[in-house]
Design a protein around this motif. Sequence first.
Motif, short mmCIF file in Angstrom:
data_model
loop_
_atom_site.label_atom_id
_atom_site.label_comp_id
_atom_site.label_asym_id
_atom_site.label_seq_id
_atom_site.Cartn_x
_atom_site.Cartn_y
_atom_site.Cartn_z
N SER A 301 71.87 38.97 23.00
CA SER A 301 70.81 38.25 21.70
C SER A 301 71.35 37.21 22.40
O SER A 301 70.90 36.08 21.21
CB SER A 301 71.09 39.24 20.89
OG SER A 301 72.76 38.92 20.37
N ARG A 302 72.39 36.84 22.79
CA ARG A 302 73.24 35.52 22.05
C ARG A 302 73.57 34.98 23.66
O ARG A 302 73.16 33.28 23.98
CB ARG A 302 74.81 35.22 22.68
CG ARG A 302 74.99 35.46 21.18
CD ARG A 302 74.60 34.87 20.14
NE ARG A 302 75.26 34.72 18.68
CZ ARG A 302 75.25 34.48 17.75
NH1 ARG A 302 74.82 32.72 17.65
NH2 ARG A 302 75.86 34.70 16.74
N SER A 303 71.84 35.10 25.04
CA SER A 303 71.68 34.93 25.63
C SER A 303 72.61 34.91 27.31
O SER A 303 73.10 33.84 27.73
CB SER A 303 71.83 33.32 25.94
OG SER A 303 69.90 33.29 24.93
N SER A 304 73.92 35.86 27.05
CA SER A 304 74.30 35.56 27.56
C SER A 304 74.71 37.51 28.33
O SER A 304 74.41 38.44 28.16
CB SER A 304 76.24 35.73 27.11
OG SER A 304 76.54 34.77 26.82
N LEU A 305 74.87 37.68 29.60
CA LEU A 305 74.42 38.75 30.14
C LEU A 305 76.61 39.49 30.53
O LEU A 305 77.06 38.74 31.43
CB LEU A 305 73.97 38.91 31.47
CG LEU A 305 73.92 39.97 32.62
CD1 LEU A 305 73.34 41.55 31.25
CD2 LEU A 305 73.40 40.02 33.43
N LEU A 306 76.63 40.87 30.34
CA LEU A 306 77.53 41.85 30.00
C LEU A 306 77.83 42.59 30.84
O LEU A 306 76.92 42.94 31.00
CB LEU A 306 78.13 41.72 28.67
CG LEU A 306 79.59 42.63 28.79
CD1 LEU A 306 80.91 41.45 29.19
CD2 LEU A 306 80.47 43.22 27.07
#
Length: 485
Positions: A301-306
């Motif tokens: 949702s914060r444009s980061s891929l974990l």
Amino acid sequence: MTAPTLPPAPAPRAAPPAAWAARPVRLLLDGDDDHNVHRAAYQWADPAQGRITVDPTPHTTSPAYLALDVLRASGRDGFLRPEAERMSTDPAWRAVTCWTLACGLDEVIVLRAHRLTTERLRRLAVWRADTGIRLTLLAHTPEQTDLQRLLEHLTAAELVDVATVRGTAAVLEAIGPAATRRRTGPPPRDHAHPLPALPRSSVAAFRADCWRRQNATDFAHTDGQYRAGYAAARTWLARTLPPPPAPVGGITSADDPAEPTLFTLQETEAVRLFLARLTVSSPSAAHTVARVRGAQAGFLSRSSLLNVPDDLASCAGPGLTTVPLTPRTVHTITVRLPNPLRAAAIAALLFTGTDKSLLSMTQIGSVDDTHTIVAIDRDSRINIGEPPGPRHLYAVPPRARPLLHAAVAFRRHTPRTADNHGLFANCFGTTPRFEALIADAGLPIPALLHPHPGDDWHTAARCWHLHTPTPSAPDVLPRLGELHP
């Protein structure tokens, strides 16, 4: 047998606070040897409130026995078992000092002070000077010659600021009222609602699959963990990582988005520490999986891929091969392991869930000043000359911090010690010593029962900036409806 001597004088210390110097040693003279006085001293004690009453072992003169008496009065009596580790004089008094500072011990009454030798009184004087405790000595001196001998011993031990109290009534008043609500025995066991078997779905489908497969009660508990991970991730990202740089010219082409950018070394370490903090107190592996899937959704949702290992349940590390440090667990550790190094070593095995070969590389300087982070730089010690890589970071749960505090202080009080020396000295070295540590602790260690050859799951986590428009998403996910298809 020659009397043991004090260790060499330590380096000059900073002057103690004025509050410490303002509290003289109280000498309570019980000339009648009244049983009520001793009973009042015992009833006054409450280790949980920082007050203990020390009853020296009769017919002993060794300072080591007095240190063990102090530890026993604090509730750390594991050394009484025949097979338990023994501590000599200097380590025992270092343990007393470190536990006093770490656990907030403030007031001490020592019984039978008229039988203490000058050497024992010197140890008490050093302990008082190092920690600022309020020291009270209760003595039975029916004759003036007994009092004179005791005062000479106090002077020889450099305990000269003595306030004397005489008479049974005055002594009872000086001791004070009995402790109220004093706890006896171990704390009660904690309870966490068990989660059902979770689907092995990716982050995109995990919540929906749980909603379809679980009943309303089970899903409410699972979704609570998921939503907690989601909210924690969004909050952490907003506070920790700066927003991605704006595109050149302020316009991003939808047809040619920028390539994902791998997190920097510092950002990667920060993410792994966040994951350790998120899961270190997780009651079970299922709780951990739900929290991590929620955190992955929060990152998206914060444009980061974990990215984390696909099958988390088969990995090792925080939340998977760890044990929550509940009050009962910490009570067991501190009672059975009076040596601060051994207590901290067992706690570290429980809250890191990692292999002892990695923990054995923990240096004194690996623990930060607030005792909230353990950072093990394994790669730099193995691959000498190579560029630095991410460290192995572990979050220290709040109940373990006094144990780490005491262990670090114990090592730094040890002569000829530097920050690059091992923290858990003589704990993980040889197999017999390690087996004795596990036996003394008397707790199951999941990392030993289910060994895992690879790195811990959170050290394998990777994260990328996606450089896509940040979607509009709430910081806290709403609850899903209770209707099931």
